[in-house]
Design a protein around this motif. Structure first.
Motif, mmCIF file in Angstrom:
data_model
loop_
_atom_site.group_PDB
_atom_site.id
_atom_site.type_symbol
_atom_site.label_atom_id
_atom_site.label_comp_id
_atom_site.label_asym_id
_atom_site.label_seq_id
_atom_site.Cartn_x
_atom_site.Cartn_y
_atom_site.Cartn_z
ATOM 1 N N PRO A 86 0.682 -1.161 -0.002
ATOM 2 C CA PRO A 86 0.045 -0.082 -0.123
ATOM 3 C C PRO A 86 0.994 1.283 0.119
ATOM 4 N N PRO A 87 0.469 2.138 -0.480
ATOM 5 C CA PRO A 87 1.232 3.700 -0.483
ATOM 6 C C PRO A 87 1.356 3.975 0.851
ATOM 7 N N PRO A 88 2.609 4.739 1.018
ATOM 8 C CA PRO A 88 2.918 5.123 2.531
ATOM 9 C C PRO A 88 1.715 6.243 2.695
ATOM 10 N N PRO A 89 1.444 6.315 3.972
ATOM 11 C CA PRO A 89 0.241 7.448 4.556
ATOM 12 C C PRO A 89 0.769 8.645 4.028
ATOM 13 N N SER A 90 -0.112 9.777 3.952
ATOM 14 C CA SER A 90 0.359 10.972 3.523
ATOM 15 C C SER A 90 0.892 11.840 4.804
ATOM 16 N N PRO A 91 1.696 12.556 4.605
ATOM 17 C CA PRO A 91 2.030 13.462 6.051
ATOM 18 C C PRO A 91 0.703 14.207 6.449
ATOM 19 N N PRO A 92 0.780 14.259 7.730
ATOM 20 C CA PRO A 92 -0.671 15.019 8.080
ATOM 21 C C PRO A 92 -0.339 16.532 7.555
ATOM 22 N N ARG A 93 -1.748 17.223 7.545
ATOM 23 C CA ARG A 93 -1.632 18.517 7.003
ATOM 24 C C ARG A 93 -1.473 19.311 8.145
ATOM 25 N N ARG A 94 -0.409 20.411 7.786
ATOM 26 C CA ARG A 94 0.159 21.392 8.706
ATOM 27 C C ARG A 94 -0.726 22.600 9.072
ATOM 28 N N VAL A 95 -1.406 22.698 10.176
ATOM 29 C CA VAL A 95 -2.551 23.436 10.293
ATOM 30 C C VAL A 95 -2.257 24.535 11.527
ATOM 31 N N ALA A 96 -2.616 25.775 11.007
ATOM 32 C CA ALA A 96 -2.049 26.869 11.904
ATOM 33 C C ALA A 96 -3.605 27.530 12.235
ATOM 34 N N ILE A 97 -3.592 27.776 13.544
ATOM 35 C CA ILE A 97 -4.873 28.187 14.362
ATOM 36 C C ILE A 97 -4.734 29.639 14.320
ATOM 37 N N TYR A 98 -5.746 30.470 13.849
ATOM 38 C CA TYR A 98 -5.673 31.870 14.187
ATOM 39 C C TYR A 98 -6.661 32.383 14.830
ATOM 40 N N THR A 99 -6.548 33.132 15.971
ATOM 41 C CA THR A 99 -7.705 33.507 16.761
ATOM 42 C C THR A 99 -7.280 35.071 17.032
ATOM 43 N N ARG A 100 -8.589 36.033 16.797
ATOM 44 C CA ARG A 100 -8.409 37.560 17.160
ATOM 45 C C ARG A 100 -9.843 37.807 18.051
ATOM 46 N N ALA A 115 -9.754 28.759 11.794
ATOM 47 C CA ALA A 115 -10.180 29.980 12.489
ATOM 48 C C ALA A 115 -11.782 29.466 12.773
ATOM 49 N N ARG A 116 -12.155 30.293 14.050
ATOM 50 C CA ARG A 116 -13.306 30.173 14.332
ATOM 51 C C ARG A 116 -14.502 30.511 13.410
ATOM 52 N N ASP A 117 -14.184 31.433 12.792
ATOM 53 C CA ASP A 117 -15.145 32.017 11.585
ATOM 54 C C ASP A 117 -14.542 32.678 10.771
ATOM 55 N N LEU A 118 -15.092 33.218 9.718
ATOM 56 C CA LEU A 118 -14.238 34.169 8.566
ATOM 57 C C LEU A 118 -13.770 35.661 9.043
ATOM 58 N N PRO A 119 -14.776 36.086 9.800
ATOM 59 C CA PRO A 119 -14.482 37.570 10.034
ATOM 60 C C PRO A 119 -13.202 37.734 11.034
ATOM 61 N N ARG A 120 -12.779 36.533 11.558
ATOM 62 C CA ARG A 120 -11.479 36.779 12.479
ATOM 63 C C ARG A 120 -10.349 37.087 11.297
ATOM 64 N N LEU A 121 -10.521 36.669 10.181
ATOM 65 C CA LEU A 121 -9.119 36.838 9.264
ATOM 66 C C LEU A 121 -9.269 38.382 8.648
ATOM 67 N N GLY A 122 -10.145 39.080 8.617
ATOM 68 C CA GLY A 122 -10.655 40.433 8.354
ATOM 69 C C GLY A 122 -11.001 41.342 9.004
ATOM 70 N N ARG A 123 -10.920 42.738 9.431
ATOM 71 C CA ARG A 123 -11.617 43.664 10.019
ATOM 72 C C ARG A 123 -12.595 44.177 9.052
ATOM 73 N N SER A 124 -12.274 44.178 7.723
ATOM 74 C CA SER A 124 -13.203 44.720 7.009
ATOM 75 C C SER A 124 -13.236 43.451 5.830
ATOM 76 N N MET A 125 -14.302 43.623 4.794
ATOM 77 C CA MET A 125 -14.236 42.762 3.742
ATOM 78 C C MET A 125 -12.944 42.768 2.669
ATOM 79 N N GLU A 126 -12.618 44.261 2.607
ATOM 80 C CA GLU A 126 -11.389 44.346 1.980
ATOM 81 C C GLU A 126 -10.227 43.582 2.522
ATOM 82 N N ALA A 127 -9.899 43.873 3.559
ATOM 83 C CA ALA A 127 -8.793 43.275 4.289
ATOM 84 C C ALA A 127 -8.778 41.578 4.394
#
Length: 146
Positions: free
Chosen positions: A5-19, A79-91
């Motif tokens: 069987p193919p070797p298992p894929s390495p785990p996805r490297r996840v970064a948690i972001y909170t604000r 992230a918990r929710d999309l607005p954590r990633l930007g203070r405005s829609m543009e950001a």
């Protein structure tokens, strides 16, 4: 004789972001995201970026996250929710573009968005398309184009 069987894929490297506005808010967000990640045994948290909101626009934790994305340190931002990633829609749209250009996906615990799926990529494309259209309309208006 069966093939190996193919070797298992390495785990996805996840970064948690909170604000959040305070440490308690950061803790609650991190716990929500960790519960979401715990459902995915093929994900491994490699970094946590947290920032308490300040009145100025600087976001050093987000800047570090984006630098790590550009340097290939992470595969996915959670992230918990999309607005954590930007203070405005543009950001928000700017962050999404940088991550997308780096091949880094986005997942959220609240909205269950996952840009690793075709549905999640479509959702982000539509959302950022609306932001771009609004931004273009604002620029045209500021130049006196009606």
């Amino acid at each position: 004789m069966s093939p190996n069987p193919p070797p298992p894929s390495p785990p996805r490297r996840v970064a948690i972001y909170t604000r959040a506005r305070d440490d308690e808010g950061l803790r609650r967000q991190r716990e929500d995201v960790e519960r979401h990640i715990a459902q995915r045994p093929d994900w491994a948290v490699v970094a946590v970026y947290e920032e308490v909101e300040l009145p100025h626009k600087k976001r050093p934790a987000l800047d570090r996250l984006l630098a790590d994305a550009k340097n290939g340190v992470i595969d996915l931002v959670a992230a918990r929710d999309l607005p954590r990633l930007g203070r405005s829609m543009e950001a928000f749209a700017d962050v999404v573009r940088v991550l997308d250009n780096c091949g880094v996906g986005i997942v959220t615990a609240a909205e269950k968005v996952d840009t690793q799926t075709s549905q999640g990529r479509l959702f982000m494309a539509v959302l950022t398309g609306f932001v771009d259209s609004f931004r273009d309309a604002q620029r045209a208006h500021s130049r006196g184009v009606r």
